[in-house]
Design a protein around this motif. Structure first.
Motif, PDB file in Angstrom:
ATOM      1  N   PRO A 280     -29.880  72.768 -36.407  1.00 39.71           N
ATOM      2  CA  PRO A 280     -29.372  71.699 -36.083  1.00 39.71           C
ATOM      3  C   PRO A 280     -27.980  71.355 -36.691  1.00 39.71           C
ATOM      4  O   PRO A 280     -27.796  71.452 -37.937  1.00 39.71           O
ATOM      5  CB  PRO A 280     -30.226  70.501 -36.359  1.00 39.71           C
TER       6      PRO A 280
ATOM      7  N   THR B  94     -24.792  69.221 -38.083  1.00 42.90           N
ATOM      8  CA  THR B  94     -24.823  67.991 -38.796  1.00 42.90           C
ATOM      9  C   THR B  94     -22.958  67.988 -39.142  1.00 42.90           C
ATOM     10  O   THR B  94     -22.213  68.746 -39.014  1.00 42.90           O
ATOM     11  CB  THR B  94     -25.537  67.619 -39.958  1.00 42.90           C
TER      12      THR B  94
ATOM     13  N   SER C  68     -23.410  64.542 -31.841  1.00 45.68           N
ATOM     14  CA  SER C  68     -24.013  63.370 -31.137  1.00 45.68           C
ATOM     15  C   SER C  68     -24.624  64.019 -29.867  1.00 45.68           C
ATOM     16  O   SER C  68     -25.487  63.483 -29.387  1.00 45.68           O
ATOM     17  CB  SER C  68     -22.944  62.340 -30.899  1.00 45.68           C
TER      18      SER C  68
ATOM     19  N   GLU D 238     -25.914  66.663 -29.498  1.00 52.21           N
ATOM     20  CA  GLU D 238     -27.444  67.622 -29.751  1.00 52.21           C
ATOM     21  C   GLU D 238     -28.429  66.872 -30.165  1.00 52.21           C
ATOM     22  O   GLU D 238     -29.496  66.795 -29.749  1.00 52.21           O
ATOM     23  CB  GLU D 238     -27.011  68.391 -30.974  1.00 52.21           C
ATOM     24  N   ALA D 239     -28.164  65.563 -30.590  1.00 54.62           N
ATOM     25  CA  ALA D 239     -29.040  64.489 -31.090  1.00 54.62           C
ATOM     26  C   ALA D 239     -29.626  63.919 -29.592  1.00 54.62           C
ATOM     27  O   ALA D 239     -30.865  63.796 -29.644  1.00 54.62           O
ATOM     28  CB  ALA D 239     -28.430  63.296 -31.807  1.00 54.62           C
TER      29      ALA D 239
ATOM     30  N   ASP E 178     -32.013  66.687 -28.305  1.00 53.78           N
ATOM     31  CA  ASP E 178     -33.174  66.621 -29.006  1.00 53.78           C
ATOM     32  C   ASP E 178     -34.201  65.493 -28.638  1.00 53.78           C
ATOM     33  O   ASP E 178     -35.430  65.597 -28.502  1.00 53.78           O
ATOM     34  CB  ASP E 178     -32.876  66.559 -30.549  1.00 53.78           C
ATOM     35  N   LEU E 179     -33.782  64.577 -28.586  1.00 57.60           N
ATOM     36  CA  LEU E 179     -34.492  63.215 -28.101  1.00 57.60           C
ATOM     37  C   LEU E 179     -35.297  63.589 -26.553  1.00 57.60           C
ATOM     38  O   LEU E 179     -36.348  63.430 -26.665  1.00 57.60           O
ATOM     39  CB  LEU E 179     -33.448  62.107 -27.800  1.00 57.60           C
TER      40      LEU E 179
ATOM     41  N   ASP F 191     -38.052  65.152 -29.352  1.00 62.77           N
ATOM     42  CA  ASP F 191     -38.681  64.249 -29.692  1.00 62.77           C
ATOM     43  C   ASP F 191     -39.584  63.361 -28.892  1.00 62.77           C
ATOM     44  O   ASP F 191     -40.606  63.003 -29.221  1.00 62.77           O
ATOM     45  CB  ASP F 191     -37.566  63.178 -30.185  1.00 62.77           C
TER      46      ASP F 191
END
Length: 603
Positions: A540, A542, A572, A574-575, A578-579, A583
């Protein structure tokens, strides 16, 4: 913008329906091409337009429902919170629904089988026969509200049944003098064991008498023959004369509503004839009042499909034919979401100058004429850039069709969530522009360039179209454009990913995998892959391990850390990926994406 190109000399701004069958009335694939002699005689009396005139019970005035006010109050006192709609033409309840009345054992009540079957030996479970018996026992308590005599009701087996384990429909026809009243019905719906709705359709006003037949069949047939100027050997009958009861509007022009309230719907007994004529596709039905001899209807029963606008569109799955939603039609108006419009006659054309999207192709103008059935097939060409199918104008390119389809679909989805002027206005897409590999939003239009060395035509890529549309939505969503370019690029990338469910943004744009700003993409020929697992590091990203190490200086196109915005957007974006895919994955793919869709648009 969508990316910074590493193999160009300057940062690249990438803002990104046949065969006719017969069985009574036929369902045809295309509209009739012309009007026949019989077609010119089409006629339907206004008395046959027996539509309801509905009003909430609490809003009725005067005589609208005076006869059932006390009965309705008594019903609600006994059964709790119910509401109703009254048909002013009959003064009776059209539909009632409420908190539920226990009918049979179910999750919605405490009933036991012993409440339904007093004799345990007769407990065979709940079937349609038992549901009919229970409903008939209940009917007297609501018959006056509906204005129906329970003895005239006959169960309609095809409309009644048990479509789900918690749901029952009990649906009755209304029969008078041995004839079923066409379209008249009384229906009860039971959910989780409780009656939650009942109502009626097309019932005559209370105390309506069944008319007597005063016109014989041969007299009625003679009236029809006079109207169509005679029959011949070219005609053959599918119905040589049968009697029917049909609801009719009792017109009273002296009343403001055109009918007398509570006495606005009656019955007509009619003679019906249905015939075909050689050389004419129509299935012609005539209805003649069996009491007065008046012709009430002469029309074609066939259902003719509307015409469609469609064309070849490129998406992640390749190129296939899709409808052109909300396309312009020269005869006036636009197609619907499915590319369908009501075709009447004569030639029509379209220029893809639609209700919400306009295409401006630098290869030339777009203009396609319809076929003889009103259909406009823009076709598909195997090439790129200015290649066309050979019709529809020099601007009938893959870019034009692809942009028109995907931009319209994106705006249509957003309109389901947001009420914004921009979504209901027309946006222009400029395609097949000259220049380096590029695509961009210029503050008013979306723009796409032709194929160049190392890249495909940007207007032919679904993800690119959606990314550039995303920039337009960002600028017009009511909160202004994103405060920095990193956030803005995520807005564009995520708009594309929401629609495609593909982490590779603009797949197919490059001739090799994207460089990943130093962490190479492993299987993406788009400009970025927002799934960290599809990068060489499989880690991931960062701010510490990616933005500060790999992202170059912004040069005016800055993200929140003052580095280059396309690169900064990786974290952002990628976040968000992922959600949706990690997630919330425990909810299942469809549920996870549905939740993320909602969160995205509401935020």
């Amino acid at each position: 913008m969508i990316f910074e190109a590493r193999f160009w000399t300057a940062p690249t701004i990438f803002l990104v329906i046949g065969q006719f069958t017969l069985a009574q009335a036929a369902n045809a694939l295309v509209p009739k091409q012309d009007e026949s002699w019989l077609g010119s005689l089409t006629f339907v009396s206004e008395t046959l337009q027996a539509t309801p005139h509905s009003v909430a019970f609490d809003d009725v005035l005067g005589t609208d429902a005076a006869g059932i006010a006390n009965a309705w109050d008594s019903f609600r006192n006994g059964h709790g919170d119910w509401n109703a709609v009254v048909d002013r033409s009959t003064g009776k309840v059209e539909v009632a629904e409420g908190e539920g009345i226990p009918f049979v054992p179910g999750r919605g009540n405490q009933l036991q089988m012993t409440n339904v079957f007093a004799d345990p030996s007769k407990n065979q479970g709940i079937d349609l026969a038992r549901m009919e018996a229970i409903t008939r026992a209940f009917l007297p308590s609501v018959a006056s509200l509906l204005g129906v005599d329970p003895s005239t009701l006959v169960l309609n087996q095809s409309r009644s049944g048990h479509p789900a384990d918690y749901l029952w429909f009990v649906d009755f026809d209304v029969v008078r003098d041995g004839i079923t009243i066409e379209g008249a019905r009384v229906v009860f719906r039971v959910n989780n064991g409780n009656l939650i709705q009942f109502g009626s359709e097309n019932l005559p006003a209370e105390e309506t008498k069944v008319p007597k037949a005063k016109v014989a069949r041969n007299q009625a047939l003679s009236i029809l023959a006079d109207y169509i100027e005679g029959f011949s050997a070219a005609d053959f009958f599918m119905d040589g004369g049968s009697q029917h009861l049909i609801p009719v509007t009792l017109v009273n022009s002296r009343r403001p509503d055109g009918f007398e309230r509570a006495k606005g719907r009656g019955l007509a007994r009619v003679w019906q004839f249905i015939f075909r004529r050689d050389g004419d596709y129509g299935t012609w039905r005539a209805r003649i009042d069996a009491t007065s001899g008046k012709l009430l209807e002469f029309r074609d029963l066939n259902d003719y499909a509307s015409a469609q606008v469609a064309g070849g569109v490129t998406s992640l799955n390749g190129t296939d034919v899709r409808p052109m939603p909300f396309a312009d039609i020269s005869s006036g108006g636009y197609t619907n979401s499915a590319g369908i419009y009501n075709y009447t006659s004569g030639p029509v054309s379209s220029a893809l100058n639609g209700q919400y999207v306009k295409i401006n192709d630098s290869c030339g103008a777009i203009s396609l004429n319809s076929d003889g059935f009103g259909n406009l097939a823009f076709g598909t060409a195997s090439g790129t850039d200015c290649e066309t199918p050979g019709f529809g104008g020099e601007g009938n390119t893959n870019s034009s069709r692809t942009q028109f389809y995907h931009l319209n679909r994106a705006k249509e989805i957003a309109r389901g969530w947001l009420s914004l002027p921009w979504l209901t206005s027309q946006v222009t897409s400029n395609v097949n522009l000259d220049g380096i590999c590029n695509a961009f939003w210029d503050g008013a239009t979306v723009n796409f360039t032709r194929r160049r060395t190392g890249c495909s035509n940007s207007g032919e890529i679904q993800g690119v179209a959606l990314h550039e549309y995303g920039h337009g939505l960002d600028a017009n969503d009511g909160s202004g454009a994103s405060p920095d370019k990193g956030t803005g690029e995520t807005y564009g990338d995520w708009t594309a990913a929401l629609a495609t469910h593909d982490s590779c943004i603009g797949a197919g744009f490059l001739t090799s995998n994207c460089d990943g700003f130093g962490d190479a993409c492993t299987s993406c020929t788009g400009v970025r892959d927002i799934d960290f697992a599809k990068h060489a590091s499989a880690t991931p990203h960062t701010v510490g391990n990616f933005t500060q190490q790999y992202c170059p200086a912004g040069g005016g196109y800055n993200g929140p850390c003052l580095q280059e915005g396309h690169c900064e957007s990786q974290v952002s974006s990628e976040a968000l990926w992922d959600l949706a895919t990690r997630d919330l994955q425990y909810l299942g793919t469809a549920s996870a994406w549905a939740i993320v869709d909602r969160l995205w648009y509401l935020s």
